[in-house]
Design a protein around this motif. Structure first.
Motif, PDB file in Angstrom:
ATOM      1  N   GLY A 109       0.783  -1.106  -0.005  1.00 47.29           N
ATOM      2  CA  GLY A 109       0.115  -0.157   0.131  1.00 47.29           C
ATOM      3  C   GLY A 109       0.917   1.317  -0.025  1.00 47.29           C
ATOM      4  N   ILE A 110       0.475   2.145  -0.826  1.00 47.99           N
ATOM      5  CA  ILE A 110       1.267   3.666  -0.792  1.00 47.99           C
ATOM      6  C   ILE A 110       0.331   4.608  -0.659  1.00 47.99           C
ATOM      7  N   TYR A 111       0.679   5.322   0.437  1.00 48.00           N
ATOM      8  CA  TYR A 111      -0.133   6.564   0.653  1.00 48.00           C
ATOM      9  C   TYR A 111       0.779   7.858   0.574  1.00 48.00           C
ATOM     10  N   GLU A 130       4.976  -1.411 -10.902  1.00 47.49           N
ATOM     11  CA  GLU A 130       4.510  -2.711 -11.544  1.00 47.49           C
ATOM     12  C   GLU A 130       5.591  -3.029 -12.647  1.00 47.49           C
ATOM     13  N   LEU A 131       6.144  -2.110 -13.275  1.00 48.24           N
ATOM     14  CA  LEU A 131       7.122  -2.451 -14.235  1.00 48.24           C
ATOM     15  C   LEU A 131       8.271  -3.274 -13.649  1.00 48.24           C
ATOM     16  N   LEU A 132       8.571  -2.930 -12.326  1.00 52.97           N
ATOM     17  CA  LEU A 132       9.591  -3.621 -11.820  1.00 52.97           C
ATOM     18  C   LEU A 132       9.318  -5.281 -11.343  1.00 52.97           C
ATOM     19  N   ASN A 133       7.994  -5.031 -10.911  1.00 51.77           N
ATOM     20  CA  ASN A 133       7.509  -6.544 -10.548  1.00 51.77           C
ATOM     21  C   ASN A 133       6.248  -6.719 -10.633  1.00 51.77           C
ATOM     22  N   PRO A 134       5.748  -7.403 -11.764  1.00 54.90           N
ATOM     23  CA  PRO A 134       4.346  -7.502 -12.133  1.00 54.90           C
ATOM     24  C   PRO A 134       3.606  -8.584 -11.422  1.00 54.90           C
ATOM     25  N   PHE A 135       4.388  -9.289 -10.491  1.00 52.49           N
ATOM     26  CA  PHE A 135       3.633 -10.474  -9.577  1.00 52.49           C
ATOM     27  C   PHE A 135       3.003  -9.770  -8.356  1.00 52.49           C
ATOM     28  N   LEU A 136       3.130  -8.440  -8.287  1.00 55.42           N
ATOM     29  CA  LEU A 136       2.580  -8.135  -7.053  1.00 55.42           C
ATOM     30  C   LEU A 136       1.322  -7.158  -7.041  1.00 55.42           C
ATOM     31  N   LYS A 137       0.885  -6.752  -5.973  1.00 55.74           N
ATOM     32  CA  LYS A 137      -0.303  -5.889  -6.032  1.00 55.74           C
ATOM     33  C   LYS A 137      -0.241  -4.744  -5.354  1.00 55.74           C
ATOM     34  N   PHE A 138      -0.429  -3.335  -5.966  1.00 57.62           N
ATOM     35  CA  PHE A 138       0.126  -2.172  -5.568  1.00 57.62           C
ATOM     36  C   PHE A 138      -1.359  -1.330  -5.148  1.00 57.62           C
ATOM     37  N   GLU A 139      -1.407  -0.881  -4.131  1.00 56.28           N
ATOM     38  CA  GLU A 139      -2.641  -0.236  -3.716  1.00 56.28           C
ATOM     39  C   GLU A 139      -2.090   1.383  -3.655  1.00 56.28           C
ATOM     40  N   ALA A 140      -2.594   2.111  -4.623  1.00 52.98           N
ATOM     41  CA  ALA A 140      -2.135   3.649  -4.689  1.00 52.98           C
ATOM     42  C   ALA A 140      -3.301   4.381  -4.093  1.00 52.98           C
TER      43      ALA A 140
END
Length: 375
Positions: free
Chosen positions: A58-60, A94-104
């Motif tokens: 998660g990114i806040y 996401e370009l670095l690691n597409p296997f992950l889920k990012f919550e912006a």
């Protein structure tokens, strides 16, 4: 969860580490980390957490990319100026690691939602640059039982620690209350060496990975200080405060509330400086002056000059009347930063002769009395 063939190839350097292996990597891939702040500290921390395979991040951050950020916030480029940091950071990662889920989240963490926000993550990284958010995150992590990995930087120096772990202190054990408004210099005025947040943010990511894997010795109950100019790390032990406002047995805080303060946005009066050699002569001559130390009590237990009047910076606004405003006052701290801020405050309050001890007790130890422990 078993790793796919693509993940096995990607994380091979982790898999061959006995302390990690496939089991540990799977654990990272099933972990969730909240990073608050996608700037100088957040950029390297996010990059290495993503590269390591932390499954959900998660990114806040409510800020937008400014051209002045590019000197140190390495996730962004000139094309990103004006865009939302959290969203751009997530896209880049996401370009670095597409296997992950990012919550912006293009917003800042607020006191009202902090507990709910952190509840969805295993641990929290405080990569912010302001006191109100630091206290919000600390209090939420104490009440929500989440480890908090906090770092701070200024000019050529940085510090970090792991707070809120059950066996260790929280941020309020170290700094019970934030300094009052007007005692904190402008967040951009002091400057910062561009590579410094890279060092501290990487250390935050390291601590996060260690905690998630349950390996090594995290910096719980230890404040790690980094001096980039001297290429030196120092360490101070931090004890749980039995009278802590939030993590003691009889806490006064039972909910997350925003601390009312802000960074001073105006430059104060010019502060006069006194060298350690001049202070040494003052003491030899028996000169009539007040020596005021604005460090925290635990710092004075490590190294101190006597006689001295002890007033932590955060208490100066409520205690400055204990000092004679007509007397000659010399203010000191660890390296001269906090004491310069204190001098500005005292001058605004009408003190007629105030000087800052250049270099603080570090300089005194280096040039006057090496027997005083440097930290």
């Amino acid at each position: 969860m078993s790793l796919s063939p693509d993940e096995l190839r990607r994380y091979h350097r982790h898999l061959v580490l006995p302390e990690v292996g496939e089991k540990g990597q799977s654990r990272l891939c099933n972990s969730a980390v909240l990073v608050v702040g996608a700037g100088g500290l957040g950029a390297p921390a996010l990059s290495y957490l993503s590269a390591a395979g932390v499954g959900r991040i998660g990114i806040y951050d409510g800020d937008r990319v400014d051209e002045s950020n590019l000197q140190r916030q390495v996730l962004f480029t000139v094309e990103d100026v004006g865009g939302p940091k959290a969203e751009i950071a997530a896209s880049r990662l996401e370009l670095l690691n597409p296997f992950l889920k990012f919550e912006a989240h293009n917003e800042n963490v607020c006191a009202q939602q902090a507990l709910e926000i952190i509840s969805g993550y295993d641990l929290v990284l405080d990569c912010t640059d302001n006191f109100p958010t630091r206290y919000i995150l600390n209090d939420a992590c104490v009440l929500g039982s989440r480890p908090l990995i906090s770092a701070a930087i200024y000019r050529f120096e940085g510090q970090f620690s792991v707070f809120c772990a059950p066996e260790g202190p929280c941020y309020r054990c170290l700094y019970p209350k934030p300094p009052p408004a007007g005692l904190v210099p402008d967040c951009s005025a002091g400057g910062v060496l561009g590579v410094l947040p890279g060092v501290l943010g990487s250390l935050q990511a390291t601590e996060a990975i260690k905690i998630l894997l349950n390996i090594g010795k995290p910096a719980i109950g230890r404040l790690i200080l980094y001096d980039a100019l001297a290429t030196r790390f120092r360490e101070m032990n931090i004890a749980k405060n039995p009278e802590c406002l939030i993590c003691s047995e009889n806490p006064q805080i039972d909910r997350v509330v925003a601390e009312e303060m802000r960074c001073s946005m105006t430059m104060g009066p010019e502060v006069a400086e006194i060298s350690v050699e001049e202070l040494s002569e003052y003491r030899k001559e028996g000169r009539d002056f007040l020596l005021v130390d604005v460090r925290e009590p635990f710092e004075l237990d490590i190294a101190r000059l006597d006689p001295v009047i002890e007033i932590p910076l955060g208490e100066l606004e409520s205690r400055f009347e204990e000092l004679d405003d007509q007397a000659e006052v010399v203010v000191m701290c660890r390296s001269g930063k906090r004491s310069a801020t204190a001098c500005e405050f005292l001058m605004k309050k009408g003190f007629v002769k105030v000087s800052n001890l250049a270099g603080g007790i570090l300089e005194w130890s280096a040039r006057i009395d090496p027997s005083i422990q440097r930290y």
